[in-house]
Design a protein around this motif. Structure first.
Motif, PDB file in Angstrom:
ATOM      1  N   VAL A 123      31.113  49.465  29.367  1.00  0.00           N
ATOM      2  CA  VAL A 123      32.106  50.511  29.616  1.00  0.00           C
ATOM      3  C   VAL A 123      33.293  50.331  28.680  1.00  0.00           C
ATOM      4  CG1 VAL A 123      33.719  51.448  31.320  1.00  0.00           C
ATOM      5  CG2 VAL A 123      31.409  50.836  32.014  1.00  0.00           C
ATOM      6  N   PHE A 124      33.667  49.083  28.410  1.00  0.00           N
ATOM      7  CA  PHE A 124      34.813  48.803  27.535  1.00  0.00           C
ATOM      8  C   PHE A 124      34.597  49.339  26.122  1.00  0.00           C
ATOM      9  CE2 PHE A 124      37.383  46.134  24.714  1.00  0.00           C
ATOM     10  CZ  PHE A 124      38.620  46.256  25.316  1.00  0.00           C
ATOM     11  N   LYS A 125      33.340  49.348  25.671  1.00  0.00           N
ATOM     12  CA  LYS A 125      33.042  49.855  24.325  1.00  0.00           C
ATOM     13  C   LYS A 125      33.356  51.337  24.196  1.00  0.00           C
ATOM     14  CE  LYS A 125      29.485  46.510  23.150  1.00  0.00           C
ATOM     15  NZ  LYS A 125      28.055  46.255  22.959  1.00  0.00           N
ATOM     16  N   THR A 126      33.181  52.082  25.295  1.00  0.00           N
ATOM     17  CA  THR A 126      33.431  53.527  25.229  1.00  0.00           C
ATOM     18  C   THR A 126      34.819  53.902  25.720  1.00  0.00           C
ATOM     19  OG1 THR A 126      32.464  53.849  27.424  1.00  0.00           O
ATOM     20  CG2 THR A 126      30.991  54.070  25.540  1.00  0.00           C
ATOM     21  N   ASP A 127      35.378  53.109  26.647  1.00  0.00           N
ATOM     22  CA  ASP A 127      36.676  53.459  27.246  1.00  0.00           C
ATOM     23  C   ASP A 127      37.456  52.185  27.549  1.00  0.00           C
ATOM     24  OD1 ASP A 127      38.787  54.695  28.458  1.00  0.00           O
ATOM     25  OD2 ASP A 127      37.658  55.486  30.157  1.00  0.00           O
ATOM     26  N   THR A 128      38.506  51.917  26.760  1.00  0.00           N
ATOM     27  CA  THR A 128      39.276  50.679  26.956  1.00  0.00           C
ATOM     28  C   THR A 128      40.280  50.791  28.093  1.00  0.00           C
ATOM     29  OG1 THR A 128      40.875  51.361  25.287  1.00  0.00           O
ATOM     30  CG2 THR A 128      39.057  49.953  24.554  1.00  0.00           C
ATOM     31  N   LEU A 143      37.123  56.242  37.532  1.00  0.00           N
ATOM     32  CA  LEU A 143      36.106  55.387  36.919  1.00  0.00           C
ATOM     33  C   LEU A 143      36.223  53.955  37.426  1.00  0.00           C
ATOM     34  CD1 LEU A 143      33.785  54.950  34.986  1.00  0.00           C
ATOM     35  CD2 LEU A 143      35.433  54.751  33.121  1.00  0.00           C
ATOM     36  N   ARG A 144      37.452  53.476  37.593  1.00  0.00           N
ATOM     37  CA  ARG A 144      37.648  52.120  38.137  1.00  0.00           C
ATOM     38  C   ARG A 144      37.072  52.013  39.544  1.00  0.00           C
ATOM     39  NH1 ARG A 144      43.009  52.587  36.178  1.00  0.00           N
ATOM     40  NH2 ARG A 144      43.749  52.704  38.324  1.00  0.00           N
ATOM     41  N   THR A 172      30.194  37.897  37.464  1.00  0.00           N
ATOM     42  CA  THR A 172      28.853  37.415  37.169  1.00  0.00           C
ATOM     43  C   THR A 172      28.431  37.956  35.806  1.00  0.00           C
ATOM     44  OG1 THR A 172      27.766  39.299  38.206  1.00  0.00           O
ATOM     45  CG2 THR A 172      28.259  37.409  39.618  1.00  0.00           C
ATOM     46  N   SER A 173      27.339  37.430  35.270  1.00  0.00           N
ATOM     47  CA  SER A 173      26.872  37.897  33.963  1.00  0.00           C
ATOM     48  C   SER A 173      26.447  39.364  34.028  1.00  0.00           C
ATOM     49  CB  SER A 173      25.724  37.028  33.462  1.00  0.00           C
ATOM     50  OG  SER A 173      24.659  37.037  34.386  1.00  0.00           O
ATOM     51  N   ALA A 174      25.889  39.791  35.165  1.00  0.00           N
ATOM     52  CA  ALA A 174      25.490  41.196  35.320  1.00  0.00           C
ATOM     53  C   ALA A 174      26.730  42.102  35.336  1.00  0.00           C
ATOM     54  CB  ALA A 174      24.684  41.376  36.602  1.00  0.00           C
ATOM     55  N   GLN A 175      27.765  41.687  36.065  1.00  0.00           N
ATOM     56  CA  GLN A 175      29.009  42.461  36.111  1.00  0.00           C
ATOM     57  C   GLN A 175      29.636  42.516  34.727  1.00  0.00           C
ATOM     58  OE1 GLN A 175      31.046  40.108  39.052  1.00  0.00           O
ATOM     59  NE2 GLN A 175      30.727  41.628  40.657  1.00  0.00           N
ATOM     60  N   LEU A 176      29.654  41.394  34.044  1.00  0.00           N
ATOM     61  CA  LEU A 176      30.254  41.309  32.717  1.00  0.00           C
ATOM     62  C   LEU A 176      29.551  42.238  31.733  1.00  0.00           C
ATOM     63  CD1 LEU A 176      32.426  39.849  31.077  1.00  0.00           C
ATOM     64  CD2 LEU A 176      30.727  38.129  30.511  1.00  0.00           C
ATOM     65  N   TRP A 199      40.629  43.138  35.027  1.00  0.00           N
ATOM     66  CA  TRP A 199      39.664  42.748  34.010  1.00  0.00           C
ATOM     67  C   TRP A 199      39.940  43.509  32.704  1.00  0.00           C
ATOM     68  CZ3 TRP A 199      36.138  44.751  30.682  1.00  0.00           C
ATOM     69  CH2 TRP A 199      35.282  43.837  30.056  1.00  0.00           C
ATOM     70  N   PHE A 200      40.152  44.818  32.817  1.00  0.00           N
ATOM     71  CA  PHE A 200      40.417  45.611  31.625  1.00  0.00           C
ATOM     72  C   PHE A 200      41.758  45.246  30.995  1.00  0.00           C
ATOM     73  CE2 PHE A 200      36.923  48.222  33.062  1.00  0.00           C
ATOM     74  CZ  PHE A 200      36.367  48.684  31.875  1.00  0.00           C
ATOM     75  N   GLN A 201      42.744  44.924  31.803  1.00  0.00           N
ATOM     76  CA  GLN A 201      44.046  44.504  31.255  1.00  0.00           C
ATOM     77  C   GLN A 201      43.912  43.193  30.490  1.00  0.00           C
ATOM     78  OE1 GLN A 201      46.606  44.243  34.655  1.00  0.00           O
ATOM     79  NE2 GLN A 201      47.097  46.410  34.642  1.00  0.00           N
ATOM     80  N   ASN A 202      43.128  42.276  31.009  1.00  0.00           N
ATOM     81  CA  ASN A 202      42.997  40.959  30.386  1.00  0.00           C
ATOM     82  C   ASN A 202      42.004  40.956  29.228  1.00  0.00           C
ATOM     83  OD1 ASN A 202      44.844  39.848  32.136  1.00  0.00           O
ATOM     84  ND2 ASN A 202      43.290  39.239  33.605  1.00  0.00           N
ATOM     85  N   ARG A 203      41.202  41.998  29.125  1.00  0.00           N
ATOM     86  CA  ARG A 203      40.213  42.081  28.062  1.00  0.00           C
ATOM     87  C   ARG A 203      40.938  42.397  26.764  1.00  0.00           C
ATOM     88  NH1 ARG A 203      37.322  41.748  24.516  1.00  0.00           N
ATOM     89  NH2 ARG A 203      35.135  42.226  24.342  1.00  0.00           N
TER      90      ARG A 203
END
Length: 64
Positions: A31-36, A42-43, A21-25, A60-64
Motif C-alpha cells: 500500500v505504501f508504494k501506491t499511497d504514502t 483506507l487506514r 508480522t511479515s504478512a502485515q508488513l 506505521w505510515f508516519q514512521n515509514r
C-alpha cells in the motif's frame, strides 16, 4: 458504584508493544508504494484487514 467502571485506566498495567508480522508488513509495504499518506477510510480498512488498530496503521505510515 465501582470506580473501575468509569476509569478503566490501570497505571501499573504493563502494555506490550505489538510488532507487525511479515504478512502485515508485506501488505503495508504494498500500500505504501501506491499511497504514502492513506486517508482515514483506507487506514480503517487496513486496520480491519490486518487485525491492527487504525492508530497503529497511522503510526506505521508516519514512521515509514
Amino acid at each position: 458504584m465501582d470506580a473501575c467502571t468509569f476509569y478503566p485506566y490501570a497505571p501499573n498495567e504493563v502494555k506490550h508493544r505489538r510488532r507487525t508480522t511479515s504478512a502485515q508488513l508485506k501488505i503495508l509495504e504494498g500500500v505504501f508504494k501506491t499511497d504514502t499518506k492513506p486517508n482515514a477510510a483506507l487506514r480503517n480498512k487496513l486496520a480491519v484487514e490486518l487485525d491492527m488498530t487504525s492508530r497503529g496503521v497511522q503510526v506505521w505510515f508516519q514512521n515509514r
